[in-house]
Design a protein around this motif. Sequence first.
Motif, short mmCIF file in Angstrom:
data_model
loop_
_atom_site.label_atom_id
_atom_site.label_comp_id
_atom_site.label_asym_id
_atom_site.label_seq_id
_atom_site.Cartn_x
_atom_site.Cartn_y
_atom_site.Cartn_z
N ALA A 26 0.83 -1.20 0.00
CA ALA A 26 0.00 0.00 0.00
C ALA A 26 0.86 1.25 0.00
CB ALA A 26 -0.92 -0.01 1.21
N GLU A 27 2.05 1.15 0.58
CA GLU A 27 2.97 2.30 0.64
C GLU A 27 3.48 2.71 -0.75
OE1 GLU A 27 2.99 -0.12 4.35
OE2 GLU A 27 3.47 -0.60 2.27
N ASN A 28 3.29 1.84 -1.75
CA ASN A 28 3.65 2.20 -3.12
C ASN A 28 2.66 3.17 -3.75
OD1 ASN A 28 4.93 -1.12 -3.98
ND2 ASN A 28 6.04 0.66 -3.24
N GLY A 29 1.55 3.43 -3.07
CA GLY A 29 0.60 4.45 -3.51
C GLY A 29 0.02 4.17 -4.89
N GLU A 30 -0.04 5.21 -5.72
CA GLU A 30 -0.64 5.09 -7.05
C GLU A 30 0.09 4.07 -7.92
OE1 GLU A 30 -3.43 6.32 -8.33
OE2 GLU A 30 -3.90 7.18 -6.38
N ALA A 31 1.41 3.97 -7.76
CA ALA A 31 2.16 2.96 -8.52
C ALA A 31 1.71 1.56 -8.11
CB ALA A 31 3.66 3.13 -8.30
N GLY A 32 1.43 1.39 -6.83
CA GLY A 32 0.93 0.10 -6.36
C GLY A 32 -0.42 -0.24 -6.96
N LEU A 33 -1.31 0.75 -7.03
CA LEU A 33 -2.62 0.53 -7.65
C LEU A 33 -2.47 0.19 -9.13
CD1 LEU A 33 -4.72 3.35 -5.97
CD2 LEU A 33 -5.24 0.90 -5.89
N ARG A 34 -1.56 0.86 -9.81
CA ARG A 34 -1.34 0.54 -11.22
C ARG A 34 -0.80 -0.89 -11.36
NH1 ARG A 34 0.82 5.86 -11.26
NH2 ARG A 34 2.95 5.04 -11.30
N ALA A 35 0.07 -1.30 -10.43
CA ALA A 35 0.61 -2.66 -10.47
C ALA A 35 -0.49 -3.70 -10.24
CB ALA A 35 1.72 -2.81 -9.44
N VAL A 36 -1.40 -3.42 -9.33
CA VAL A 36 -2.53 -4.32 -9.09
C VAL A 36 -3.36 -4.49 -10.37
CG1 VAL A 36 -4.79 -4.40 -7.94
CG2 VAL A 36 -2.72 -4.01 -6.60
N ARG A 37 -3.63 -3.38 -11.03
CA ARG A 37 -4.43 -3.45 -12.26
C ARG A 37 -3.67 -4.16 -13.37
NH1 ARG A 37 -5.90 2.70 -10.77
NH2 ARG A 37 -7.52 2.19 -9.23
N LEU A 38 -2.36 -3.93 -13.44
CA LEU A 38 -1.54 -4.61 -14.43
C LEU A 38 -1.54 -6.12 -14.19
CD1 LEU A 38 0.52 -4.61 -16.75
CD2 LEU A 38 2.31 -4.21 -15.03
N ALA A 39 -1.42 -6.52 -12.93
CA ALA A 39 -1.44 -7.95 -12.61
C ALA A 39 -2.71 -8.61 -13.14
CB ALA A 39 -1.32 -8.16 -11.11
N ARG A 40 -3.81 -7.95 -12.95
CA ARG A 40 -5.08 -8.53 -13.39
C ARG A 40 -5.19 -8.51 -14.91
NH1 ARG A 40 -9.51 -5.63 -9.83
NH2 ARG A 40 -10.84 -7.23 -10.71
N GLU A 41 -4.69 -7.47 -15.55
CA GLU A 41 -4.67 -7.42 -17.01
C GLU A 41 -3.84 -8.56 -17.60
OE1 GLU A 41 -3.19 -3.61 -18.12
OE2 GLU A 41 -4.86 -2.52 -17.20
N LEU A 42 -2.78 -8.94 -16.89
CA LEU A 42 -1.88 -9.99 -17.36
C LEU A 42 -2.35 -11.39 -16.99
CD1 LEU A 42 1.56 -8.28 -16.59
CD2 LEU A 42 0.43 -8.52 -18.82
N GLY A 43 -3.52 -11.49 -16.38
CA GLY A 43 -4.09 -12.79 -16.09
C GLY A 43 -3.74 -13.37 -14.74
N ALA A 44 -3.21 -12.55 -13.84
CA ALA A 44 -2.89 -12.99 -12.48
C ALA A 44 -3.85 -12.35 -11.49
CB ALA A 44 -1.45 -12.65 -12.13
N GLU A 45 -3.78 -12.79 -10.23
CA GLU A 45 -4.56 -12.17 -9.16
C GLU A 45 -3.66 -11.17 -8.45
OE1 GLU A 45 -7.14 -10.80 -7.97
OE2 GLU A 45 -8.27 -12.69 -8.17
N ALA A 46 -4.27 -10.33 -7.62
CA ALA A 46 -3.51 -9.27 -6.94
C ALA A 46 -3.88 -9.20 -5.48
CB ALA A 46 -3.78 -7.92 -7.61
N GLY A 47 -2.90 -8.74 -4.67
CA GLY A 47 -3.10 -8.51 -3.26
C GLY A 47 -2.40 -7.24 -2.83
N VAL A 48 -2.66 -6.83 -1.60
CA VAL A 48 -2.00 -5.65 -1.03
C VAL A 48 -1.45 -6.01 0.34
CG1 VAL A 48 -4.11 -4.70 0.04
CG2 VAL A 48 -2.21 -3.17 -0.59
N VAL A 49 -0.30 -5.43 0.68
CA VAL A 49 0.39 -5.68 1.95
C VAL A 49 0.63 -4.36 2.65
CG1 VAL A 49 2.38 -6.78 3.05
CG2 VAL A 49 1.60 -7.59 0.81
N LEU A 50 0.54 -4.36 3.99
CA LEU A 50 0.82 -3.17 4.78
C LEU A 50 1.95 -3.46 5.76
CD1 LEU A 50 -2.32 -2.86 3.96
CD2 LEU A 50 -2.35 -1.13 5.78
N ARG A 51 2.93 -2.57 5.79
CA ARG A 51 3.98 -2.64 6.80
C ARG A 51 3.36 -2.43 8.18
NH1 ARG A 51 9.26 -0.18 3.96
NH2 ARG A 51 10.07 -0.30 6.08
#
Length: 240
Positions: free
Chosen positions: A109-134
């Motif tokens: 989550a600390e990756n902010g907007e880049a993290g959200l883009r990565a989540v969406r990219l993961a799903r576009e590429l056919g994978a699932e996505a999760g989020v982690v908090l320190r």
Amino acid sequence: MISKPLSGPAAIAALPRDRMIAEFSLWSANLANFENDLKRVEPYVDLHHIDVADGHFAPSFLFFPDLVARIAGLTAKPIHVHLMVDEAIVEVQTRQFIEAGADMISVHAENGEAGLRAVRLARELGAEAGVVLRLETPVEMMTPFVSEVAFVTLLGTAIGVKGQSLSDKACDRLGAARAILRRAGREAQVVLAADGGIRHETVPLLRAAGAETVVLGSLAFGDKDLAGRIGWLHGLKVAA
């Protein structure tokens, strides 16, 4: 090469929700002989957990795509890659590890907007996505990710360092995360996970607080009676 019956979102959706998920951290496997350890745990593991660290976001250097590709060819079980990396490379790393065979990518989550883009990219590429908090990150920072992920993982220790004790904040943070998921109407869709400080005495506490999986390291790989250990894990209940 082992054939996987399910991959990507289908593999993650098929994980059991009526008992604790057995998620094994390959950081605790025999790094000089992954193949033997993978064969040994294959009957018991639900999900392989692979930590990736860049030496900047987390104070370690851990696992790389070529190794994940090799592991993916040795197991029929899904692979969860946890990216402990800086926001500048999180999207590139997401693509690389999915191409290597990851079924799910969790970003911070600390990756902010880049993290959200990565989540969406993961799903576009056919994978699932999760989020982690320190551990030090307010639980509320998971909120922008809740509608787009299948896993929420809360760290119960400082990031990227083995052998630490579970923070006394960890269980309360799980409860707060569960409340956020409930308010968003996503409690049934999102797996709540705990990572760090996983010991025989802490797992029941985390389970009672709502954890649906804990990332097992030495507690699994170091146990001579792995069948007994996993039977114990499966029997733990969430507090009423």
